[in-house]
Scaffold this motif. Structure first.
Motif, short mmCIF file in Angstrom:
data_model
loop_
_atom_site.label_atom_id
_atom_site.label_comp_id
_atom_site.label_asym_id
_atom_site.label_seq_id
_atom_site.Cartn_x
_atom_site.Cartn_y
_atom_site.Cartn_z
N GLN A 67 0.81 -1.21 0.00
CA GLN A 67 0.00 0.00 0.00
C GLN A 67 0.85 1.26 0.00
N GLY A 68 2.07 1.15 0.48
CA GLY A 68 2.93 2.33 0.55
C GLY A 68 3.94 2.33 -0.57
N ALA A 69 3.63 3.01 -1.66
CA ALA A 69 4.53 3.02 -2.81
C ALA A 69 5.87 3.63 -2.43
N GLY A 70 6.93 2.87 -2.65
CA GLY A 70 8.28 3.38 -2.41
C GLY A 70 8.71 3.35 -0.97
N VAL A 71 7.97 2.67 -0.07
CA VAL A 71 8.33 2.72 1.34
C VAL A 71 9.70 2.08 1.59
N LEU A 72 9.98 0.97 0.90
CA LEU A 72 11.27 0.31 1.11
C LEU A 72 12.40 1.08 0.43
N VAL A 73 12.13 1.64 -0.74
CA VAL A 73 13.15 2.45 -1.42
C VAL A 73 13.49 3.67 -0.57
N SER A 74 12.48 4.33 -0.03
CA SER A 74 12.72 5.49 0.84
C SER A 74 13.52 5.09 2.08
N ALA A 75 13.17 3.92 2.65
CA ALA A 75 13.88 3.47 3.84
C ALA A 75 15.35 3.22 3.55
N VAL A 76 15.63 2.57 2.41
CA VAL A 76 17.02 2.28 2.05
C VAL A 76 17.80 3.58 1.85
N LEU A 77 17.22 4.52 1.14
CA LEU A 77 17.93 5.78 0.85
C LEU A 77 18.16 6.60 2.11
N LEU A 78 17.16 6.67 2.98
CA LEU A 78 17.34 7.43 4.22
C LEU A 78 18.31 6.74 5.15
N TRP A 79 18.29 5.41 5.18
CA TRP A 79 19.26 4.69 6.00
C TRP A 79 20.68 4.99 5.55
N ASP A 80 20.87 5.12 4.24
CA ASP A 80 22.21 5.40 3.71
C ASP A 80 22.68 6.78 4.12
N VAL A 81 21.76 7.71 4.35
CA VAL A 81 22.15 9.03 4.85
C VAL A 81 22.80 8.89 6.23
N LEU A 82 22.18 8.09 7.11
CA LEU A 82 22.75 7.86 8.43
C LEU A 82 24.10 7.18 8.34
N PHE A 83 24.18 6.13 7.53
CA PHE A 83 25.42 5.37 7.39
C PHE A 83 26.55 6.24 6.84
N ARG A 84 26.26 6.97 5.76
CA ARG A 84 27.31 7.78 5.14
C ARG A 84 27.64 9.02 5.96
N GLY A 85 26.69 9.52 6.72
CA GLY A 85 27.00 10.63 7.62
C GLY A 85 28.01 10.23 8.67
N GLN A 86 27.81 9.05 9.26
CA GLN A 86 28.76 8.53 10.25
C GLN A 86 30.09 8.18 9.60
N LEU A 87 30.03 7.50 8.44
CA LEU A 87 31.26 7.05 7.79
C LEU A 87 32.07 8.24 7.28
N GLY A 88 31.39 9.30 6.86
CA GLY A 88 32.10 10.48 6.36
C GLY A 88 32.98 11.11 7.43
#
Length: 276
Positions: A67-88
């Motif tokens: 029912q939620g179009a793009g919910v998993l894609v959005s989750a993956v992309l936002l999670w990468d913000v957290l990961f790359r923010g820390q890794l940066g």
């Protein structure tokens, strides 16, 4: 006999004794570094927990996901913000350690707070350079744009990257304390938050005691807020307020831990010692 004619006895082609000596050396390095020991069991355990909860959620709520179009894609992309923010933050620091340049930096008038600001700035640039191509490619590949989240996307992004900065500063403090043997923490610490951040499933999937841990993380409020926008079309301002408040606390603690760790490293002379 001339020097060139001195007989040289060749060493055996293969020696199990030499092999055993090198294995023993690497075993002592492994045994003496708790971050390395942690890393061995970390990835299998973390993958099992994360995918176990995803499997449990999908088994009972696959229609909810559809029912939620793009919910998993959005989750993956936002999670990468957290990961790359820390890794940066962590990688910029590790590059100074790998080049043995850390001591040289602080011969100059550079202050720790100025260095922190520079690390965060580079983290922001690295994150944008890493995430934007994926965001743009999701449009032709999957017909979904994360920009459809609207203005709340900015709040989600800022909260996740600030949490990433806080984690990065704590990791730097640990590396200054335990040496380069702890550099693996730069890649594993953030994933400890994945199962309890409710990235791919709602908090209700977690056991009751683990939900208390989840609600103490800014990332959990971000992902719950994201699902609120996608499913209900409304921004959950209570989640945003909690994320901002928790981030203020965690960032203050992280800066304090970093400054203390940096001070202790300077007193011990560890800024010039980049070994294990």
């Amino acid at each position: 006999m001339r020097r060139s004619e001195v007989a040289v006895i060749p060493a055996p082609d293969f020696s199990f004794r030499r092999v055993g000596a090198m294995v023993l050396r690497y075993w002592y390095l492994l045994r003496g570094s708790w971050p390395r020991l942690l890393e061995l069991a970390y990835w299998p355990t973390m993958q099992m927990i994360l995918w176990g909860y995803i499997n449990q959620f999908m088994a009972t709520s696959s229609g909810w996901v559809a029912q939620g179009a793009g919910v998993l894609v959005s989750a993956v992309l936002l999670w990468d913000v957290l990961f790359r923010g820390q890794l940066g933050v962590s990688i910029s620091f590790l590059e100074e350690m790998w080049s043995r340049n850390l001591g040289h930096l602080f011969v100059s008038p550079l202050r720790p707070t100025e260095w922190i600001t520079a690390l965060m700035t580079m983290s922001l640039l690295r994150t944008l350079m890493g995430v934007l191509p994926a965001v743009l490619l999701a449009i032709p590949f999957f017909g979904y744009s994360v920009f459809g989240l609207g203005l709340p996307l900015l709040g989600f992004f800022l909260n996740l990257i600030v949490l990433g900065w806080a984690l990065g500063l704590v990791i730097i403090a640990l590396i200054l304390r335990y040496g380069m043997g702890a550099e693996g923490l730069a890649w594993i610490v953030v994933f400890m938050l994945a199962p309890v951040s409710a990235v791919y499933y709602p908090v209700s999937v977690l056991p009751g005691w683990l939900q208390l841990v989840a609600w103490s993380l800014p990332s959990t409020h971000v992902f719950e807020g994201m699902r609120g926008v996608l499913y209900d079309g409304a921004m959950r301002w209570d989640h945003l307020a909690w994320a901002v408040g928790l981030n203020i606390v965690y960032m203050a603690l992280a800066v304090g831990v970093f400054l203390y760790g940096f001070h202790r490293a300077r007193v011990r002379g560890a800024l010039l010692q980049t070994g294990e």
